[in-house]
Enzyme design. Structure first.
Site, PDB file in Angstrom:
ATOM      1  N   GLY A   7       0.859  -1.181   0.000  1.00  0.00           N
ATOM      2  CA  GLY A   7       0.000   0.000   0.000  1.00  0.00           C
ATOM      3  C   GLY A   7       0.889   1.222   0.000  1.00  0.00           C
ATOM      4  O   GLY A   7       1.443   1.594   1.026  1.00  0.00           O
ATOM      5  N   LEU A   8       1.077   1.837  -1.172  1.00  0.00           N
ATOM      6  CA  LEU A   8       1.901   3.047  -1.260  1.00  0.00           C
ATOM      7  C   LEU A   8       1.005   4.242  -0.960  1.00  0.00           C
ATOM      8  O   LEU A   8       0.081   4.523  -1.710  1.00  0.00           O
ATOM      9  CB  LEU A   8       2.501   3.195  -2.658  1.00  0.00           C
ATOM     10  CG  LEU A   8       3.702   2.324  -3.026  1.00  0.00           C
ATOM     11  CD1 LEU A   8       4.154   2.649  -4.451  1.00  0.00           C
ATOM     12  CD2 LEU A   8       4.867   2.524  -2.061  1.00  0.00           C
ATOM     13  N   MET A  33      -4.375   3.677  -2.488  1.00  0.00           N
ATOM     14  CA  MET A  33      -5.810   3.645  -2.206  1.00  0.00           C
ATOM     15  C   MET A  33      -6.374   5.042  -2.204  1.00  0.00           C
ATOM     16  O   MET A  33      -5.939   5.882  -1.422  1.00  0.00           O
ATOM     17  CB  MET A  33      -6.042   3.094  -0.804  1.00  0.00           C
ATOM     18  CG  MET A  33      -5.821   1.642  -0.660  1.00  0.00           C
ATOM     19  SD  MET A  33      -6.025   1.219   1.084  1.00  0.00           S
ATOM     20  CE  MET A  33      -4.347   0.922   1.536  1.00  0.00           C
ATOM     21  N   CYS A 100      -9.688   1.675  10.080  1.00  0.00           N
ATOM     22  CA  CYS A 100      -9.227   1.706   8.696  1.00  0.00           C
ATOM     23  C   CYS A 100      -8.311   0.514   8.414  1.00  0.00           C
ATOM     24  O   CYS A 100      -8.374  -0.095   7.346  1.00  0.00           O
ATOM     25  CB  CYS A 100      -8.508   3.021   8.438  1.00  0.00           C
ATOM     26  SG  CYS A 100      -7.938   3.189   6.755  1.00  0.00           S
ATOM     27  N   GLY A 124       3.601   0.331   5.499  1.00  0.00           N
ATOM     28  CA  GLY A 124       4.722   1.030   6.123  1.00  0.00           C
ATOM     29  C   GLY A 124       4.520   1.268   7.600  1.00  0.00           C
ATOM     30  O   GLY A 124       4.913   2.302   8.130  1.00  0.00           O
ATOM     31  N   CYS A 200      -7.070   8.787   8.656  1.00  0.00           N
ATOM     32  CA  CYS A 200      -6.368   7.804   7.864  1.00  0.00           C
ATOM     33  C   CYS A 200      -6.766   7.928   6.403  1.00  0.00           C
ATOM     34  O   CYS A 200      -7.905   7.678   6.039  1.00  0.00           O
ATOM     35  CB  CYS A 200      -6.775   6.443   8.430  1.00  0.00           C
ATOM     36  SG  CYS A 200      -6.588   5.079   7.349  1.00  0.00           S
TER      37      CYS A 200
END
Length: 395
Positions: A7-8, A33, A100, A124, A200
């Site tokens: 997930g960047l 996302m 989230c 991350g 988030c």
């Protein structure tokens, strides 16, 4: 070759996570996302997600990994935003970040990743994953990040064994300065980028404004309760059981009949949360006012002066059974059992000594020392050493 979807987010942590996975020989795919596009609730004139998705794209190009954007705003609205408004309306204070992770990153997002043939999903987060064998079965552990200052395991306290089995946390062994250093060496655009604050993934959101757009203001009064109020100095009744004693320690104080002083007006009790100090706009008191309780039905906000006011402190909290969540299912307490743990009721709070007691209808967390601003709707997480065993929603 194992395939990982990262997930960047357009931040430095996920950028370095992607780099490390590539170094470790995984086939890496970057996914951004997009979680917000409801213009009826304007959040700010800036459009952070565009900037972030652009940064994520540049990082992916630099690392030479494929990149895609997925639009999860429908699911996000339904599972996070609507839930938040409902909770605030009930006078509870939800934690969007924990939700989230449980509902979006490690559920909706994970399903998309697996449909792309991924073996794992990586983020991350500053936390680590451990694997042990127990009764011939693999059991996954969620461990604190090495950087005590940045440990984010709290935000993942609702993950399940199933979700953990497919999760990777590549930067969990590093500190924030080490992560930034790697990003600088690689000359990544995100190396110097500030950490994101706010909801988030929605970007730069200020919660009060966000709430005001959906929850109607209604004027009510602010009542200050003196620290010497009789209610704080009553004799404790005799209890027939431990459960009764804990229930007494955990229960909300009803301030309706407690004499207090009207300090001013507010625009809606549902905008406020226990322990809050800012946003009341009442001056002229010796010590700053803290919110000690809100009553959404009667629309009253109760305050106390100073951060040591007795109305802020409680020794116990309750979690209903359907809100008790064990990451380590093998260690879950059965009725009548208890366990000594270290617990926290909010991110970054130092861990506190506590004991869990499981009863028929739910679990009490009883602290050695009284805790300030235990807030309904927030998560309590419990640990043994550097492992998070489980969590629950404060009732």
């Amino acid at each position: 070759m194992k395939r990982v979807v990262v997930g960047l987010s357009g931040g430095v942590d996920s950028s370095v996570a992607a780099y490390l996975l590539k170094e470790q020989g995984y086939e890496v795919i970057g996914l951004f996302m997009k979680n917000w596009h409801d213009d009826s609730v304007t959040i700010s004139n800036e459009c952070p997600w565009l900037e972030d998705s652009n940064d994520a794209l540049l990082v992916a190009e630099k690392l030479g990994i494929p990149f895609q954007t997925v639009d999860l705003s429908e699911q996000y609205k339904e599972k996070i935003v609507d839930y938040m408004f409902n909770e605030y309306e009930k006078g509870r204070t939800p934690n969007p970040d924990v939700l989230c992770n449980r509902e979006i990153k490690f559920d909706v997002f994970m399903k998309i990743a697996l449909s792309l043939g991924a073996d794992y999903v990586a983020t991350g987060h500053y936390c680590r994953k451990g694997t042990i064998e127990k009764d011939g079965k693999e059991v996954f552990q969620l461990l604190a990040g090495k950087d005590g200052n940045k440990d984010q395991s709290y935000f993942l306290c609702q993950l399940s064994q199933e979700q953990l089995s497919k999760a990777l946390f590549p930067i969990g062994e590093l500190t924030k300065p080490e992560v930034r250093e790697i990003a600088s060496k690689l000359d990544l655009i995100t190396a110097e980028k500030k950490d994101s604050q706010g909801l988030c993934f929605i970007g730069k959101v200020r919660l009060p404004e966000f709430l005001q757009q959906k929850l109607q203001p209604k004027e009510g009064i602010i009542i200050d309760i003196p620290a010497e109020a009789a209610i704080y100095h009553q004799e404790k009744p005799q209890f027939n059981s431990e459960e009764e004693a804990f229930a007494f320690e955990a229960k909300r104080i009803d301030y309706l009949k407690v004499p207090g002083k009207v300090m001013g007006k507010h625009q809606g009790a549902h905008y406020f949360t226990k322990g809050q100090r800012k946003g009341l706009n009442v001056g002229g008191t010796k010590e700053p006012l803290f919110i000690i309780e809100t009553d959404v039905e009667k629309n009253i906000v109760y305050t106390g002066q100073g951060n040591q006011h007795p109305g802020l402190f409680k020794k116990a909290l309750f979690i209903a059974n359907d809100e008790v969540h064990w990451i380590r299912e093998d260690l879950a307490l059965k009725e009548g059992q208890e366990m000594e743990v270290m617990a926290r009721i909010r991110y970054r709070q130092p861990l506190q000594k506590a004991t869990l007691y499981q009863f028929k209808d739910g679990m009490y967390v009883v602290f050695e020392n009284p805790q300030s601003a235990i807030t309904e709707g927030q998560f309590v997480a419990w640990h043994l050493n550097d492992e998070i065993l489980g969590s629950g929603v404060i009732a």
